[in-house]
Motif scaffolding. Structure first.
Motif, PDB file in Angstrom:
ATOM      1  N   ILE A  16       0.858  -1.180   0.000  1.00 23.54           N
ATOM      2  CA  ILE A  16       0.000   0.000   0.000  1.00 23.54           C
ATOM      3  C   ILE A  16       0.896   1.232   0.000  1.00 23.54           C
ATOM      4  CG2 ILE A  16      -1.768   1.315   1.242  1.00 23.54           C
ATOM      5  CD1 ILE A  16      -2.671  -1.305   2.514  1.00 23.54           C
ATOM      6  N   VAL A  57     -12.630  -8.410   5.573  1.00 24.31           N
ATOM      7  CA  VAL A  57     -11.218  -8.342   5.176  1.00 24.31           C
ATOM      8  C   VAL A  57     -10.893  -9.383   4.107  1.00 24.31           C
ATOM      9  CG1 VAL A  57     -10.561  -7.441   7.431  1.00 24.31           C
ATOM     10  CG2 VAL A  57     -10.464  -9.912   7.016  1.00 24.31           C
ATOM     11  N   SER A 131      -9.383   1.752   3.941  1.00 25.65           N
ATOM     12  CA  SER A 131      -9.210   0.905   5.126  1.00 25.65           C
ATOM     13  C   SER A 131      -8.386  -0.345   4.860  1.00 25.65           C
ATOM     14  CB  SER A 131     -10.577   0.499   5.677  1.00 25.65           C
ATOM     15  OG  SER A 131     -11.292  -0.271   4.726  1.00 25.65           O
ATOM     16  N   GLN A 133      -5.581  -3.108   4.356  1.00 24.68           N
ATOM     17  CA  GLN A 133      -4.330  -3.421   5.049  1.00 24.68           C
ATOM     18  C   GLN A 133      -3.670  -4.611   4.377  1.00 24.68           C
ATOM     19  OE1 GLN A 133      -4.707  -3.780   9.332  1.00 24.68           O
ATOM     20  NE2 GLN A 133      -6.384  -2.277   9.396  1.00 24.68           N
ATOM     21  N   ILE A 134      -2.361  -4.735   4.592  1.00 28.50           N
ATOM     22  CA  ILE A 134      -1.636  -5.890   4.070  1.00 28.50           C
ATOM     23  C   ILE A 134      -2.319  -7.167   4.568  1.00 28.50           C
ATOM     24  CG2 ILE A 134       0.586  -7.076   3.948  1.00 28.50           C
ATOM     25  CD1 ILE A 134       0.608  -4.327   2.651  1.00 28.50           C
ATOM     26  N   HIS A 136      -5.317  -8.227   3.543  1.00 27.25           N
ATOM     27  CA  HIS A 136      -6.715  -8.226   3.127  1.00 27.25           C
ATOM     28  C   HIS A 136      -6.807  -8.774   1.695  1.00 27.25           C
ATOM     29  CE1 HIS A 136      -8.242  -4.919   6.132  1.00 27.25           C
ATOM     30  NE2 HIS A 136      -7.621  -5.922   6.721  1.00 27.25           N
TER      31      HIS A 136
END
Length: 346
Positions: A16, A57, A131, A133-134, A136
């Protein structure tokens, strides 16, 4: 065994990067993407992100099994069948372009625009990106490396054009950036005009030596308020392109935009209600009626090519300007309404 040209894959977030206030780069990878792929550069390749339900997620709906279970004789396309499922279960589908495909590593790079409305609310894709995140994951629908034939979803097709105009708002920036990279090493020249929300959203782009990059920070202006006059100016000053794109002897002169040759019938454009249908006027999809409304410019003389995408309102007005007023042959220009203000995709 060859697969369908378009299929579903599971993609996991592995990177990201915040490029600017409006652009967030998400890099996807993982074993679920190993079947994704295409031959050659992605250019402006479109694909689908299936956004999981809010707060999830990972995908809660088994899209891969759903697609495998579709009956081709049912009378419903897979998309029509998918729409009949509760949105809270299936999630939301949104279209994006590939910013970069790293074939050896099977990594998919997507630059997502963090859209918000006047009340600060985001759509499902922008909310998911904000929102994310690594680790997901979600599903993507795109090209299979095992498929036969050409890759669907690519519209940028300049043939042997040596003068190219690229124009769009922030939603088109990732595609334009990818297109510019695909042109490196060629002798083409031209201009890319990119309208973005603020000066902080101006990015470093890798472009051919013969390309001029013009950034237009919109600030509080309406979408297209800066883009449209910039395209008008770019076409007017490209004397060489103008001499080649006009129908009839002599082309269109720099001081006389749009009349065409004496006695030539004006090009008629069918109207597109952009609040009810998608504006997608590209050479590959021209109907017979559209073919008949194009000029008689010989294919070998179409040395100018334009690619314009973004909010449908400005794209529609630029379509009318370039085709009806300037006289650009519809075979050498692609107009794409990527989105419509106040209307969700689908």
């Amino acid at each position: 065994m060859p697969q369908a040209p378009i299929t579903a894959f599971e993609a996991t977030v592995i990177g990201i990067d915040d490029l600017s206030p409006v652009f967030r780069r998400i890099t996807f990878g993982g074993p679920g993407l190993e079947g994704f792929g295409l031959s050659g550069h992605p250019r402006d390749l479109r694909f689908k992100l299936i956004i999981p339900s809010a707060g999830a997620v990972e995908p809660e709906f088994d899209l891969l099994r759903f697609l495998d279970e579709q009956d081709p004789d049912s009378g419903l396309s897979w998309y029509q069948a998918w729409l009949q499922i509760d949105p809270d279960a299936r999630g939301a589908m949104r279209t994006y372009t590939v910013r970069e495909w790293r074939d050896e590593a099977c990594e998919l790079v997507v630059d997502m625009v963090l859209h918000t409305d006047s009340n600060g609310h985001s759509g499902p894709a922008a909310a998911w990106a904000q929102s994310a995140q690594i680790g997901h994951s979600l599903h993507v629908i795109g090209p299979s490396r095992l498929a036969d034939g050409p890759t669907a979803g690519i519209e940028f097709a300049p043939a042997d054009a040596d003068t190219i105009l690229l124009a769009g708002d922030e939603t088109a920036v990732p595609a334009i950036a990818s297109i510019l990279e695909s042109l490196n090493g060629t002798e083409v020249h031209g201009k890319a005009i990119l309208e973005v929300p603020t000066a902080e959203d101006v990015l470093e782009l890798d472009a051919p030596a013969g390309f001029e990059i013009q950034w237009l920070p919109r600030n509080n202006a309406d979408h297209g308020q800066l883009l449209e006059p910039a395209v008008h100016d770019a076409v007017r000053v490209e004397n060489r392109a103008l001499a080649e794109v006009g129908a009839g002897a002599g082309g269109v002169s720099a001081g006389r935009a749009g009349a065409g040759a004496p006695g030539e019938r004006p090009v008629e454009l069918e109207d597109v209600n952009i609040d009810e249908e998608i504006l997608w006027d590209v050479p590959a999809a021209l109907t017979q009626a559209a073919q008949d409304s194009s000029s008689d410019t010989a294919k070998e003389s179409r040395r100018f090519y334009a690619w314009i995408a973004g909010e449908a309102g400005p794209v529609k007005r630029l379509r009318r300007y370039l085709v009806q007023e300037v006289g650009v042959d519809r075979h050498q220009i692609a107009f794409m309404g990527y989105w419509r203000q106040g209307k969700a995709e689908g």
